[in-house]
Design a protein around this motif. Sequence first.
Motif, mmCIF file in Angstrom:
data_model
loop_
_atom_site.group_PDB
_atom_site.id
_atom_site.type_symbol
_atom_site.label_atom_id
_atom_site.label_comp_id
_atom_site.label_asym_id
_atom_site.label_seq_id
_atom_site.Cartn_x
_atom_site.Cartn_y
_atom_site.Cartn_z
ATOM 1 N N GLY A 1 0.825 -1.198 0.000
ATOM 2 C CA GLY A 1 0.000 0.000 0.000
ATOM 3 C C GLY A 1 0.858 1.246 0.000
ATOM 4 N N PHE A 2 0.422 2.272 -0.692
ATOM 5 C CA PHE A 2 1.132 3.553 -0.674
ATOM 6 C C PHE A 2 0.113 4.670 -0.489
ATOM 7 C CE2 PHE A 2 0.533 1.876 -4.838
ATOM 8 C CZ PHE A 2 0.385 2.896 -5.770
ATOM 9 N N GLY A 3 0.263 5.351 0.648
ATOM 10 C CA GLY A 3 -0.743 6.272 1.137
ATOM 11 C C GLY A 3 -1.068 7.411 0.196
ATOM 12 N N GLY A 4 -2.354 7.695 0.074
ATOM 13 C CA GLY A 4 -2.815 8.778 -0.784
ATOM 14 C C GLY A 4 -3.047 8.371 -2.222
ATOM 15 N N SER A 5 -2.724 7.138 -2.564
ATOM 16 C CA SER A 5 -2.831 6.706 -3.957
ATOM 17 C C SER A 5 -4.279 6.503 -4.375
ATOM 18 C CB SER A 5 -2.039 5.417 -4.178
ATOM 19 O OG SER A 5 -2.570 4.343 -3.415
ATOM 20 N N GLU A 6 -4.482 6.520 -5.674
ATOM 21 C CA GLU A 6 -5.777 6.257 -6.275
ATOM 22 C C GLU A 6 -5.720 4.932 -7.014
ATOM 23 O OE1 GLU A 6 -7.117 9.581 -8.617
ATOM 24 O OE2 GLU A 6 -6.697 11.030 -7.029
ATOM 25 N N LEU A 7 -6.861 4.448 -7.433
ATOM 26 C CA LEU A 7 -6.929 3.167 -8.132
ATOM 27 C C LEU A 7 -6.051 3.172 -9.381
ATOM 28 C CD1 LEU A 7 -8.087 0.364 -8.467
ATOM 29 C CD2 LEU A 7 -10.206 1.374 -9.297
ATOM 30 N N ARG A 8 -6.045 4.287 -10.086
ATOM 31 C CA ARG A 8 -5.249 4.373 -11.305
ATOM 32 C C ARG A 8 -3.760 4.219 -11.030
ATOM 33 N NH1 ARG A 8 -7.023 10.031 -13.540
ATOM 34 N NH2 ARG A 8 -7.023 10.451 -11.293
ATOM 35 N N ASP A 9 -3.321 4.610 -9.845
ATOM 36 C CA ASP A 9 -1.902 4.502 -9.521
ATOM 37 C C ASP A 9 -1.470 3.040 -9.431
ATOM 38 O OD1 ASP A 9 -1.267 7.307 -9.275
ATOM 39 O OD2 ASP A 9 -2.443 7.303 -7.437
ATOM 40 N N SER A 10 -2.298 2.203 -8.844
ATOM 41 C CA SER A 10 -1.954 0.783 -8.754
ATOM 42 C C SER A 10 -1.922 0.148 -10.137
ATOM 43 C CB SER A 10 -2.953 0.051 -7.855
ATOM 44 O OG SER A 10 -2.774 0.423 -6.501
ATOM 45 N N THR A 11 -2.786 0.601 -11.028
ATOM 46 C CA THR A 11 -2.751 0.114 -12.406
ATOM 47 C C THR A 11 -1.475 0.553 -13.098
ATOM 48 O OG1 THR A 11 -5.170 0.281 -12.481
ATOM 49 C CG2 THR A 11 -4.018 0.085 -14.590
ATOM 50 N N TRP A 12 -1.127 1.814 -12.913
ATOM 51 C CA TRP A 12 0.061 2.392 -13.541
ATOM 52 C C TRP A 12 1.339 1.682 -13.102
ATOM 53 C CZ3 TRP A 12 1.526 5.779 -17.216
ATOM 54 C CH2 TRP A 12 2.795 6.340 -17.139
ATOM 55 N N TYR A 13 1.416 1.345 -11.822
ATOM 56 C CA TYR A 13 2.636 0.735 -11.281
ATOM 57 C C TYR A 13 2.536 -0.790 -11.169
ATOM 58 C CZ TYR A 13 4.325 5.395 -10.094
ATOM 59 O OH TYR A 13 4.769 6.696 -10.157
ATOM 60 N N ALA A 14 1.616 -1.389 -11.894
ATOM 61 C CA ALA A 14 1.425 -2.839 -11.787
ATOM 62 C C ALA A 14 2.691 -3.616 -12.123
ATOM 63 C CB ALA A 14 0.291 -3.283 -12.707
ATOM 64 N N ASP A 15 3.469 -3.111 -13.052
ATOM 65 C CA ASP A 15 4.684 -3.836 -13.430
ATOM 66 C C ASP A 15 5.756 -3.789 -12.353
ATOM 67 O OD1 ASP A 15 5.031 -1.098 -13.819
ATOM 68 O OD2 ASP A 15 6.493 -1.371 -15.435
ATOM 69 N N ARG A 16 5.522 -2.992 -11.301
ATOM 70 C CA ARG A 16 6.509 -2.883 -10.224
ATOM 71 C C ARG A 16 5.999 -3.388 -8.881
ATOM 72 N NH1 ARG A 16 9.034 3.101 -10.984
ATOM 73 N NH2 ARG A 16 10.582 2.329 -9.494
ATOM 74 N N ILE A 17 4.685 -3.357 -8.670
ATOM 75 C CA ILE A 17 4.166 -3.774 -7.360
ATOM 76 C C ILE A 17 3.168 -4.929 -7.443
ATOM 77 C CG2 ILE A 17 4.534 -1.555 -6.240
ATOM 78 C CD1 ILE A 17 1.527 -0.982 -6.637
ATOM 79 N N ILE A 18 2.974 -5.465 -8.618
ATOM 80 C CA ILE A 18 2.080 -6.618 -8.754
ATOM 81 C C ILE A 18 2.762 -7.750 -9.523
ATOM 82 C CG2 ILE A 18 -0.121 -7.479 -9.631
ATOM 83 C CD1 ILE A 18 -1.280 -4.688 -9.338
ATOM 84 N N VAL A 19 3.083 -7.498 -10.764
ATOM 85 C CA VAL A 19 3.588 -8.546 -11.649
ATOM 86 C C VAL A 19 4.834 -9.249 -11.120
ATOM 87 C CG1 VAL A 19 4.444 -9.038 -13.973
ATOM 88 C CG2 VAL A 19 2.516 -7.455 -13.662
ATOM 89 N N PRO A 20 5.832 -8.534 -10.572
ATOM 90 C CA PRO A 20 7.042 -9.229 -10.140
ATOM 91 C C PRO A 20 6.816 -10.284 -9.059
ATOM 92 C CG PRO A 20 7.440 -6.861 -10.285
ATOM 93 C CD PRO A 20 5.956 -7.068 -10.413
ATOM 94 N N TYR A 21 5.737 -10.147 -8.280
ATOM 95 C CA TYR A 21 5.493 -11.078 -7.190
ATOM 96 C C TYR A 21 4.718 -12.320 -7.633
ATOM 97 C CZ TYR A 21 6.578 -6.745 -4.727
ATOM 98 O OH TYR A 21 7.183 -5.591 -4.298
ATOM 99 N N ALA A 22 4.156 -12.274 -8.840
ATOM 100 C CA ALA A 22 3.347 -13.385 -9.343
ATOM 101 C C ALA A 22 2.394 -13.894 -8.259
ATOM 102 C CB ALA A 22 4.240 -14.524 -9.844
ATOM 103 N N PRO A 23 1.610 -13.007 -7.645
ATOM 104 C CA PRO A 23 0.743 -13.432 -6.539
ATOM 105 C C PRO A 23 -0.381 -14.344 -7.012
ATOM 106 C CG PRO A 23 0.162 -11.223 -7.219
ATOM 107 C CD PRO A 23 1.386 -11.602 -8.005
ATOM 108 N N ARG A 24 -0.816 -15.212 -6.131
ATOM 109 C CA ARG A 24 -1.960 -16.050 -6.456
ATOM 110 C C ARG A 24 -3.267 -15.296 -6.247
ATOM 111 N NH1 ARG A 24 -0.499 -19.027 -1.330
ATOM 112 N NH2 ARG A 24 -2.120 -18.616 0.238
ATOM 113 N N GLN A 25 -3.184 -14.229 -5.418
ATOM 114 C CA GLN A 25 -4.378 -13.450 -5.119
ATOM 115 C C GLN A 25 -3.975 -11.993 -4.876
ATOM 116 O OE1 GLN A 25 -6.595 -14.874 -1.739
ATOM 117 N NE2 GLN A 25 -8.474 -13.859 -2.359
#
Length: 241
Positions: free
Chosen positions: A99-123
């Motif tokens: 989580g990064f404080g103050g962020s909006e939904l679009r920010d998580s989409t924008w940074y998906a290649d850095r805070i989602i994809v590398p972890y290959a999460p199951r959920q």
Amino acid sequence: MNTLRPSLFATALVALLAACVGGPPATPEAPSPSTAGVAPRIPEQVSSPAWEADMQRFEAADAQSPPPRGGVLFIGSSSIRFWDTLAQDFPGVPVINRGFGGSELRDSTWYADRIIVPYAPRQILIYAGDNDLNAGRTPQQLRADFIAFVERVRRDLPQAKIAYISNKPSPSRAQLLPAQREANTLIAAEAKRLGVDYIDIFTPMLDASGQPDESLFIEDRLHMNRAGYVIWQRAIAPYLE
């Protein structure tokens, strides 16, 4: 009587003609050796580029202690970032907090290649939306942002399960309650259509009069205390894999 020299007269005439058609003719800039023949990159829109420091903080933490692949990833705004007891609240679940404080939904989409994809999460569980509405985005825009987020995740992680944690009702943002209700309704419908879990934390955080329960928040009346997180824990636990 003063007269313009021919060269000055020609220059003035060119300037006058350019002004009549909307401005001076652009002078093409000579391409540098490194960019010659390469089409210029058009920057994409991002809600806020201010989160680069957070991305670097995450990357430094990952380098020091890599999170497990195939874990359960929590991302979104400050309600996720301040969830310090996340691992204790879900014992035995390999949780990752990004989580990064103050962020909006679009920010998580924008940074998906850095805070989602590398972890290959199951959920992936995301909480984002009330900052967006507070900044002026409409419920319809938030629904579109939600769809874009799901599409972005599934592009690289088609097997990952996604859950959306609904907007929470905060006393300091009580004026947003109608917009939050509408956004939650719209996103819940899209979540069902897209095969995404929708987790309602809005309803259990209201008091008997239908207003945000003051007892669930710290002094700023925006962020939750332990009692608030207990409600989240109970609402989210049945959805975890």
